[in-house]
Scaffold this motif. Structure first.
Motif, PDB file in Angstrom:
ATOM      1  N   THR A  57      69.535  39.293 -90.635  1.00 29.91           N
ATOM      2  CA  THR A  57      68.932  38.136 -89.744  1.00 29.91           C
ATOM      3  C   THR A  57      67.444  38.443 -89.739  1.00 29.91           C
ATOM      4  OG1 THR A  57      70.913  37.737 -88.508  1.00 29.91           O
ATOM      5  CG2 THR A  57      68.871  36.748 -87.609  1.00 29.91           C
ATOM      6  N   LEU A  58      66.432  37.315 -90.105  1.00 25.76           N
ATOM      7  CA  LEU A  58      65.111  37.652 -89.965  1.00 25.76           C
ATOM      8  C   LEU A  58      64.326  36.607 -88.681  1.00 25.76           C
ATOM      9  CD1 LEU A  58      62.661  39.100 -91.325  1.00 25.76           C
ATOM     10  CD2 LEU A  58      62.305  37.054 -92.813  1.00 25.76           C
ATOM     11  N   SER A  59      63.819  37.252 -87.862  1.00 25.94           N
ATOM     12  CA  SER A  59      63.322  36.347 -86.885  1.00 25.94           C
ATOM     13  C   SER A  59      61.587  36.924 -86.726  1.00 25.94           C
ATOM     14  CB  SER A  59      64.000  36.562 -85.601  1.00 25.94           C
ATOM     15  OG  SER A  59      64.001  37.980 -85.071  1.00 25.94           O
ATOM     16  N   HIS A  60      61.051  36.050 -86.119  1.00 22.40           N
ATOM     17  CA  HIS A  60      59.476  36.566 -85.685  1.00 22.40           C
ATOM     18  C   HIS A  60      59.224  36.021 -84.177  1.00 22.40           C
ATOM     19  CE1 HIS A  60      58.806  32.426 -87.286  1.00 22.40           C
ATOM     20  NE2 HIS A  60      57.626  32.301 -86.470  1.00 22.40           N
ATOM     21  N   ALA A  61      58.209  36.469 -83.662  1.00 27.02           N
ATOM     22  CA  ALA A  61      57.559  35.997 -82.473  1.00 27.02           C
ATOM     23  C   ALA A  61      56.099  36.267 -82.397  1.00 27.02           C
ATOM     24  CB  ALA A  61      57.997  36.639 -81.172  1.00 27.02           C
ATOM     25  N   VAL A  62      55.353  35.207 -82.124  1.00 25.96           N
ATOM     26  CA  VAL A  62      53.874  35.135 -82.172  1.00 25.96           C
ATOM     27  C   VAL A  62      53.391  35.071 -80.593  1.00 25.96           C
ATOM     28  CG1 VAL A  62      51.900  33.946 -82.785  1.00 25.96           C
ATOM     29  CG2 VAL A  62      53.866  33.918 -84.350  1.00 25.96           C
ATOM     30  N   ASP A  63      52.642  36.088 -80.487  1.00 26.83           N
ATOM     31  CA  ASP A  63      51.916  36.281 -79.009  1.00 26.83           C
ATOM     32  C   ASP A  63      50.248  35.722 -79.072  1.00 26.83           C
ATOM     33  OD1 ASP A  63      50.537  36.853 -76.808  1.00 26.83           O
ATOM     34  OD2 ASP A  63      51.993  38.546 -76.182  1.00 26.83           O
ATOM     35  N   HIS A  64      50.162  34.459 -78.936  1.00 26.90           N
ATOM     36  CA  HIS A  64      48.843  33.934 -79.173  1.00 26.90           C
ATOM     37  C   HIS A  64      47.697  34.690 -78.229  1.00 26.90           C
ATOM     38  CE1 HIS A  64      50.131  30.933 -81.828  1.00 26.90           C
ATOM     39  NE2 HIS A  64      51.162  30.572 -80.942  1.00 26.90           N
ATOM     40  N   GLU A  65      48.060  35.025 -77.105  1.00 26.26           N
ATOM     41  CA  GLU A  65      47.144  35.611 -76.257  1.00 26.26           C
ATOM     42  C   GLU A  65      46.615  36.982 -76.765  1.00 26.26           C
ATOM     43  OE1 GLU A  65      48.565  35.643 -72.282  1.00 26.26           O
ATOM     44  OE2 GLU A  65      48.413  33.413 -71.921  1.00 26.26           O
ATOM     45  N   ALA A  66      47.670  37.797 -77.149  1.00 25.76           N
ATOM     46  CA  ALA A  66      47.664  39.108 -77.598  1.00 25.76           C
ATOM     47  C   ALA A  66      47.267  38.930 -79.063  1.00 25.76           C
ATOM     48  CB  ALA A  66      48.756  39.836 -77.523  1.00 25.76           C
ATOM     49  N   GLY A  67      47.381  37.840 -79.687  1.00 33.32           N
ATOM     50  CA  GLY A  67      47.174  37.908 -81.321  1.00 33.32           C
ATOM     51  C   GLY A  67      47.924  38.640 -81.997  1.00 33.32           C
ATOM     52  N   THR A  68      49.154  38.986 -81.741  1.00 30.80           N
ATOM     53  CA  THR A  68      50.244  39.526 -82.489  1.00 30.80           C
ATOM     54  C   THR A  68      51.255  38.674 -82.862  1.00 30.80           C
ATOM     55  OG1 THR A  68      51.402  40.265 -80.488  1.00 30.80           O
ATOM     56  CG2 THR A  68      49.527  41.655 -81.180  1.00 30.80           C
ATOM     57  N   LEU A  69      51.890  39.265 -84.074  1.00 32.05           N
ATOM     58  CA  LEU A  69      52.952  38.802 -84.759  1.00 32.05           C
ATOM     59  C   LEU A  69      54.029  40.007 -84.719  1.00 32.05           C
ATOM     60  CD1 LEU A  69      54.812  36.698 -86.405  1.00 32.05           C
ATOM     61  CD2 LEU A  69      53.650  37.588 -88.301  1.00 32.05           C
ATOM     62  N   THR A  70      55.385  39.859 -84.274  1.00 33.06           N
ATOM     63  CA  THR A  70      56.224  40.602 -84.367  1.00 33.06           C
ATOM     64  C   THR A  70      57.477  40.032 -85.136  1.00 33.06           C
ATOM     65  OG1 THR A  70      55.793  41.308 -82.028  1.00 33.06           O
ATOM     66  CG2 THR A  70      58.211  42.009 -83.093  1.00 33.06           C
ATOM     67  N   VAL A  71      57.701  40.750 -86.359  1.00 33.89           N
ATOM     68  CA  VAL A  71      58.812  40.316 -87.090  1.00 33.89           C
ATOM     69  C   VAL A  71      60.140  41.218 -87.089  1.00 33.89           C
ATOM     70  CG1 VAL A  71      59.624  40.057 -89.476  1.00 33.89           C
ATOM     71  CG2 VAL A  71      57.128  39.445 -88.915  1.00 33.89           C
TER      72      VAL A  71
END
Length: 283
Positions: free
Chosen positions: A222-236
């Protein structure tokens, strides 16, 4: 000296007595493990099995078991080095597993013949007393099938597939706790036409799907991701939610590569990914 000659004569007499076997008697059997393996594997080749089991053999020919000895990747210098690493042979051209028992930590030996057939019919079905192991009772055939419940168990796979701890991984997995074993995933149910008189019946595919089959491998992830715009990060996040062992498993030289491509709202691909951060061109 006379005493020395007498001693030598007694020794020869004792030796002759030990070697002499009365008519009708037999010397005790002292077969080596290699001799046992050779005798147990002296059975039909896959081509012979195809006369009665054409669909099963066709499935096997498309499997990695059939290519276990001939696969170019296996023969790479970093792998078996064309089997100069002889310790690879037992699991890539196996003598019958049943000849050595399938208890925990038991290993098999390599066949001396037909190694190009890799893991063939005899590797899993061959019996040391002759005939073949069958997963159903009451079968009749020229190959003398005998029911062995262990044929459908994970213990049959362990002698080869636990060399890199896959069986140990399964033992502590949720799949094992739920009563699932190797064949539940790697031998999907199929329906075959009867090769002779009789009705079609269901069975287990002998394709033995594994990591080389892309769709099969991805089905366990299972592949998922989350974007934190304030921190400018992408977690996959990549999760193993299905397989009953680690992914990848069964080899010291396998890897699972995750390639992440990021683009902005205009479709412009991001630059190099640095740690957990993502940098877009010009911003």
């Amino acid at each position: 000296t006379p005493r020395a000659l007498l001693g030598l004569g007694l020794l020869l007499a004792v030796g002759a007595a030990l070697l002499w076997i009365p008519d009708g008697a037999q010397a005790p059997a002292q077969s080596s493990a290699a001799e046992t393996a050779a005798a147990a594997s002296a059975m039909s080749s896959p081509a012979d099995c195809a006369e009665c089991h054409p669909q099963v053999v066709a499935e096997w020919r498309a499997s990695m078991h059939a290519a276990a000895f001939t696969d170019p990747q296996v023969r790479q210098p970093t792998q078996s080095d064309n089997f100069r690493k002889s310790e690879c042979l037992p699991c890539h051209a196996s003598a019958p597993v049943f000849a050595f028992g399938i208890e925990q930590d038991t290993r098999v030996l390599a066949r001396a013949e037909r190694r190009h057939d890799g893991i063939d019919c005899s590797s899993c079905h061959g019996l040391p007393e002759g005939g073949v192991a069958a997963s159903r009772a009451g079968l009749n055939g020229a190959c003398r099938p005998t029911y062995r419940d262990a044929l459908a168990s994970q213990a049959l796979c362990a002698p080869c597939h636990n060399q890199h701890q896959t069986h140990d991984e399964w033992r502590v997995s949720p799949a094992a706790a739920e009563g699932q074993n190797c064949r539940d995933c790697h031998m999907e149910r199929v329906r075959r036409e009867a090769p002779s008189a009789g009705a079609p019946r269901s069975g287990r595919s002998h394709r033995f799907l594994g990591g080389r089959d892309r769709d099969f491998a991805l089905a366990g992830l299972t592949l998922s991701h989350a974007v934190d715009h304030e921190a400018g990060t992408l977690t996959v996040t990549l999760s193993n939610d299905f397989a009953g062992h680690n992914l990848p498993s069964d080899s010291r030289n396998r890897a699972l590569d995750l390639v992440v491509t990021v683009s902005d709202a205009m479709g412009v691909k991001a630059g190099p990914i640095e740690g957990l951060g993502v940098r877009f061109p010009g911003g």
